[in-house]
Enzyme design. Structure first.
Site, PDB file in Angstrom:
ATOM      1  CD  GLU A  13     -33.790  11.970 -29.999  1.00 35.94           C
ATOM      2  OE1 GLU A  13     -33.648  11.709 -31.208  1.00 35.94           O
ATOM      3  OE2 GLU A  13     -33.297  11.294 -29.087  1.00 35.94           O
TER       4      GLU A  13
ATOM      5  CB  CYS B 222     -36.631  11.459 -34.645  1.00 34.58           C
ATOM      6  SG  CYS B 222     -35.172  11.180 -33.636  1.00 34.58           S
TER       7      CYS B 222
END
Length: 478
Positions: free
Chosen positions: A249, A283
């Site tokens: 990720e 993020c």
């Protein structure tokens, strides 16, 4: 601080092989708040060996027995919420209320993954041969590694540990060099559980040394990493030598599209919440805003009012602030440079736009920029700070085209009262997640996954759980 100078390997705290340590700084005031080991190859070897020894017996436990032991961890977390949250705030800088939410959510996440113990399923597949049965079994991968970021450091332990353990794997965790102390606290909680030695191992260390050695280890069967694109590429390269699976990720540059028919007050508040949470250091938070021209002025005024009202500073000195510092000086310089370059290219500042005068900490003013254009770095590079760049668009088609024109593909959002516009965005936005008329924040039962340079694989829910398993087909002739 004795335990803060040790690793947790094979069920006990042990000295690191090397003598180097990592000084941990409070980003709100740059003061040293602790030290942690800078582990070397020998420490990684010991941790992986412990995980490998423990894995066969752990796999043989019924899944429900593994789940019961996982719930012992969540119970210990709930009994220590305030202490753990204060540690997170001290070394990472998020406001105390968010740190408390992170700790509580960590316990909930462990319990959620434990619930899957009775839901792991295989398949019976039709055979072409008379008298034959074909079975698909799901089995653990083996020894896994979890390499953590600093922005939600405590929760990410659970995000990697819980699915790995409930599916029969063992794990070695490497904490972020920015925030290693809360991981040591997590290890300390394990002493009050019946988790067998070696099932969970926790190392402190730097990415280039400890992280690389862990990623390149021949006995690690899966590396799960959350963090930057550059580090993800390095991990993938290290893992490739052994064809080790990776689950990555990575970064994000999430677009939010605001159409003229949207509830603008709702949109402004949701986008604001998605931007200043954790000082914009997520993020998946809204990183670039595309607003239809007819309402761009009104929307900009609404979101600017929210940003101007944001209080910020040292959360340990003033618990009432709604935003803390950036993680380090490098992060502060990056945000400042992106804003300065955008201003030089013609963007206008409605509020903020400079480093805050808050003493020695890494504080940046909540900022709104208008007049941004797609060619600006502020609209293409990840900011990771409390800055909202706004670009005017002619309509949904332009908004979707600009949103998709990115090397990232994690999260996105659209604000509209028109169901057809919402459905069009759902079909055409090339992102792992799309939020409609709400802030960017995923649910544990969903599937958090990115496209392009935002990563490989995903986490959470059933699909995140099965990422820690491999299939075994058995052909049984009767």
């Amino acid at each position: 601080m004795t335990k803060a100078c040790k690793n947790y390997i094979d069920g006990r705290f042990v000295d690191a092989d090397g003598k180097d340590v990592i000084e941990v700084l409070n980003p709100a005031n740059a003061q040293v708040v602790g030290v942690a080991p800078d582990s070397g190859a020998a420490d990684v070897e010991a941790a992986v060996a412990a995980a490998k020894r423990a894995q066969p017996a752990w796999e043989k436990l019924p899944p429900i027995a593994r789940a019961t032991l996982l719930r012992q961890i969540s119970a210990r977390i709930r009994a220590n919420v305030d202490r753990l949250a204060r540690r997170i705030t001290l070394e990472q800088g998020k406001v105390l209320s968010l740190a408390q939410l992170e700790v509580a959510f960590t316990a909930d996440y462990i319990d959620y993954m434990a619930e899957w113990a009775r839901r792991i399923e295989g398949e019976i597949v039709s055979s072409d041969r008379p008298g034959e049965s074909v079975f698909l079994f799901r089995q653990p991968i083996g020894v896994t590694a979890g390499i953590l970021p600093w922005n939600f450091p405590f929760f990410l332990i659970a995000r990697k540990v819980a699915p790995a353990l409930v599916t029969g794997n063992t794990i070695v965790i490497k904490s972020s060099e920015e925030t290693p102390l809360n991981a040591i606290d997590f290890a300390d909680l394990l002493a009050d559980t019946e988790i067998p030695p070696g099932v969970i191992n926790i190392l402190s260390g730097r990415g280039a040394s400890t992280g690389h050695a862990l990623s390149a280890h021949k006995d690690v069967d899966l590396v799960s990493f959350t963090g930057s694109v550059r580090t993800g590429i390095n991990i993938m390269e290290a893992a490739s030598k052994n064809l080790t699976r990776v689950n990555l990720e990575l970064g994000g540059k999430a677009p939010a599209i605001v159409l003229a028919d949207a509830d603008l007050e709702l949109a402004a508040k949701a986008i604001y919440d998605s931007r200043v949470l954790n000082t914009g250091q997520l993020c998946n938070c809204a990183e670039r805003i595309y607003v239809e021209k007819s309402v761009v002025e009104k929307f900009s005024a609404l979101v600017t009012a929210h940003m101007k009202a944001t209080t910020y500073g040292d959360p340990m000195a003033d618990a009432s602030v709604s935003m803390g510092p950036l993680i380090n000086e490098a992060g502060l310089k990056k945000v400042s440079a992106l804003v300065d370059k955008a201003k030089a290219s013609g963007a206008q500042v409605l509020t903020g736009g400079r480093v805050a005068d808050r003493g020695k900490g890494h504080h940046y003013e909540p900022t709104v920029l208008v007049g941004c254009r797609s060619g600006m770095d502020i609209m293409s590079q990840e900011i990771f700070g409390p800055v909202l760049p706004i670009q005017a668009i002619d309509g949904i088609d332009e908004g979707i085209a600009l949103a998709n024109d990115s090397e990232y593909g994690l999260t996105s959002s659209i604000f509209t009262r028109n169901i057809n516009s919402a459905l069009q965005a759902s079909r055409e936005l090339r992102f792992g997640e799309t939020y409609v008329n709400r802030e960017h924040f995923e649910a544990m039962q969903g599937f958090h996954a990115g496209r392009r340079k935002s990563g490989i694989g995903g986490t959470d829910g059933k699909h995140g759980l099965y990422a820690y398993m491999e299939t075994h087909i058995v052909y049984m002739q009767g």
